[in-house]
Design an enzyme around this catalytic site. Structure first.
Site, PDB file in Angstrom:
ATOM      1  CB  ALA A  65      -0.939   0.000   1.211  1.00 29.98           C
TER       2      ALA A  65
ATOM      3  N   GLY B 116       3.703   1.525  -1.800  1.00 31.41           N
ATOM      4  CA  GLY B 116       4.516   1.522  -3.017  1.00 31.41           C
ATOM      5  C   GLY B 116       3.954   2.499  -4.040  1.00 31.41           C
TER       6      GLY B 116
ATOM      7  NE  ARG C  64      10.024  -4.468   2.314  1.00 29.05           N
ATOM      8  CZ  ARG C  64      10.419  -5.331   1.367  1.00 29.05           C
ATOM      9  NH1 ARG C  64      10.621  -6.574   1.652  1.00 29.05           N
ATOM     10  NH2 ARG C  64      10.617  -4.912   0.133  1.00 29.05           N
TER      11      ARG C  64
ATOM     12  N   GLY D 228      -0.740  -7.540  -9.664  1.00 29.07           N
ATOM     13  CA  GLY D 228       0.012  -6.782 -10.671  1.00 29.07           C
ATOM     14  C   GLY D 228       1.496  -7.028 -10.580  1.00 29.07           C
TER      15      GLY D 228
ATOM     16  CG  PHE E 164      -3.748  -3.751 -13.503  1.00 26.14           C
ATOM     17  CD1 PHE E 164      -4.721  -4.737 -13.386  1.00 26.14           C
ATOM     18  CD2 PHE E 164      -2.683  -3.791 -12.629  1.00 26.14           C
ATOM     19  CE1 PHE E 164      -4.631  -5.735 -12.421  1.00 26.14           C
ATOM     20  CE2 PHE E 164      -2.578  -4.777 -11.652  1.00 26.14           C
ATOM     21  CZ  PHE E 164      -3.553  -5.760 -11.552  1.00 26.14           C
TER      22      PHE E 164
ATOM     23  CG  HIS F  50       9.335   0.348 -17.181  1.00 25.16           C
ATOM     24  ND1 HIS F  50       9.352  -0.475 -18.288  1.00 25.16           N
ATOM     25  CD2 HIS F  50       8.102   0.229 -16.633  1.00 25.16           C
ATOM     26  CE1 HIS F  50       8.158  -1.068 -18.399  1.00 25.16           C
ATOM     27  NE2 HIS F  50       7.377  -0.663 -17.410  1.00 25.16           N
ATOM     28  CG  HIS F  51       9.929   3.834 -12.808  1.00 22.54           C
ATOM     29  ND1 HIS F  51      10.503   3.194 -11.739  1.00 22.54           N
ATOM     30  CD2 HIS F  51       8.801   3.122 -13.101  1.00 22.54           C
ATOM     31  CE1 HIS F  51       9.756   2.166 -11.383  1.00 22.54           C
ATOM     32  NE2 HIS F  51       8.717   2.095 -12.202  1.00 22.54           N
TER      33      HIS F  51
ATOM     34  CE  LYS G 176       9.435  -3.132 -14.934  1.00 20.59           C
ATOM     35  NZ  LYS G 176       8.540  -3.670 -13.890  1.00 20.59           N
TER      36      LYS G 176
ATOM     37  N   GLY H 113       7.367  -7.232 -16.986  1.00 27.03           N
ATOM     38  CA  GLY H 113       6.399  -8.316 -17.152  1.00 27.03           C
ATOM     39  C   GLY H 113       5.586  -8.123 -18.417  1.00 27.03           C
TER      40      GLY H 113
END
Ligand SMILES: NC(=O)C1=CN([C@@H]2O[C@H](COP(=O)(O)OP(=O)(O)OC[C@H]3O[C@@H](n4cnc5c(N)ncnc54)[C@H](O)[C@@H]3O)[C@@H](O)[C@H]2O)C=CC1
Ligand SMILES: O=C(O)C1=N[C@H](C(=O)O)C[C@H](O)C1
EC number: 1.17.1.8
Length: 251
Positions: free
Chosen positions: A12, A14, A38, A79, A109, A136-137, A140, A146
């Site tokens: 939650a 992230g 975590r 995800g 998604f 990507h940023h 990652k 994926g």
């Protein structure tokens, strides 16, 4: 107990998890019953009566989280990346022991990314060459993404079904990695760049022409309609569903 769908978010704090918390809170037909980070206890999911867990953590955490969810009959929308044949087989075994529980794994998604995968698979048989570039940023953790892995697998499957020859490539010498990662015969290249979020290009080449299919996720909000759709549908769909396209009317 309210008739709203009782949803928990794992990961939650992230980047995508924090956005998912806001999206679930804003959804009129959902109630956010837990937002776990975590170190938080998974028992909270059972104690709060969560019906669906949205799993947005890390490849190292996802299997433990899903094991708990499935053992407690909690549906999951996943995800998190890192899916291998071995992991999918293990997940299938757990689901066989809980036949009413549904798990959706969505490599991406966002509707644009799902359509990119579909269009790429449709186009793949008509071109001699096809390569995937994902961008990507720089935070990652995994490469290739994926989404890119799944895109390449779908392209390879479409080409195999059509009886396409292997791609032309005369490379015999060079630096390791220069031709990207080989995913079922499709080269996949990963760029990490400050300023980017999540982007992908599928480049197809034939005699005298090229076709480029490009998708850009410019904000994590692009993933939210897919997560909410997944949460609504997964409760009605026992077993494993791989790919959001199965919950979309794509024709
Ligand atoms: N399918 C899709 O459309 C998308 C998938 N992703 C994937 O989602 C995952 C997360 O991505 P980001 O949010 O960018 O990473 P992030 O690193 O910002 O967030 C992951 C969060 O999960 C937490 N976490 C780790 N283990 C946990 C556990 N056992 N329980 C609860 N929380 C735990 C971490 O502390 C961290 O806050 C990655 O695998 C990424 O590739 C990201 C965006 C879209
Ligand atoms: O880590 C990300 O950011 C993303 N991860 C997913 C992936 O690996 O495909 C989905 C999207 O690309 C964003």
């Amino acid at each position: 107990m309210s008739s709203k769908l009782r949803v928990a978010v794992l990961g939650a704090k992230g980047r995508i998890g924090a956005e998912a918390v806001k999206a679930v809170e804003a959804a009129e037909d959902m109630e956010l019953v837990a937002a776990l980070s975590r170190g938080d206890k998974l028992e909270t999911l059972a104690e709060t009566g969560a019906q669906v867990a949205v799993e947005l953590t890390t490849p190292a955490s996802v299997m433990g989280n899903l094991d708990f969810c499935i053992r407690h009959g909690i549906h999951a929308v996943v995800g998190t990346t890192g899916w291998t044949e071995d992991r999918l087989a293990q997940l299938g075994g757990w689901l066989a022991g809980s036949p009413e529980t549904g798990v959706l794994i969505a490599p991406n998604f966002s509707i644009g990314a799902v359509l990119t995968m579909k269009f790429a698979a449709q186009a793949a048989r008509y071109f001699e060459s096809v390569e995937v570039v994902e961008l990507h940023h720089p935070h990652k953790a995994d490469a290739p993404s994926g989404t890119a892995t799944r895109t390449a697998q779908l392209i390879a499957a479409a080409r195999a079904e059509a009886g396409c020859a292997p791609q032309p490539d005369a490379t015999v010498t060079g630096l390791d990695g220069a031709r990207g990662a080989d995913v079922d015969g499709v080269p996949v290249h990963a760029i990490r760049l400050r300023g980017l979020l999540a982007h992908q290009e599928v480049l197809l080449g034939g005699e005298g022409e090229t076709l480029t299919i490009r998708h850009d996720s410019l904000h994590h909000s692009s993933f939210m309609p897919g997560i909410l759709l997944g949460a609504r549908r997964v409760t009605q769909t026992p077993g494993l569903t791989f790919g959001l396209e199965h919950f979309l009317d794509l024709g």
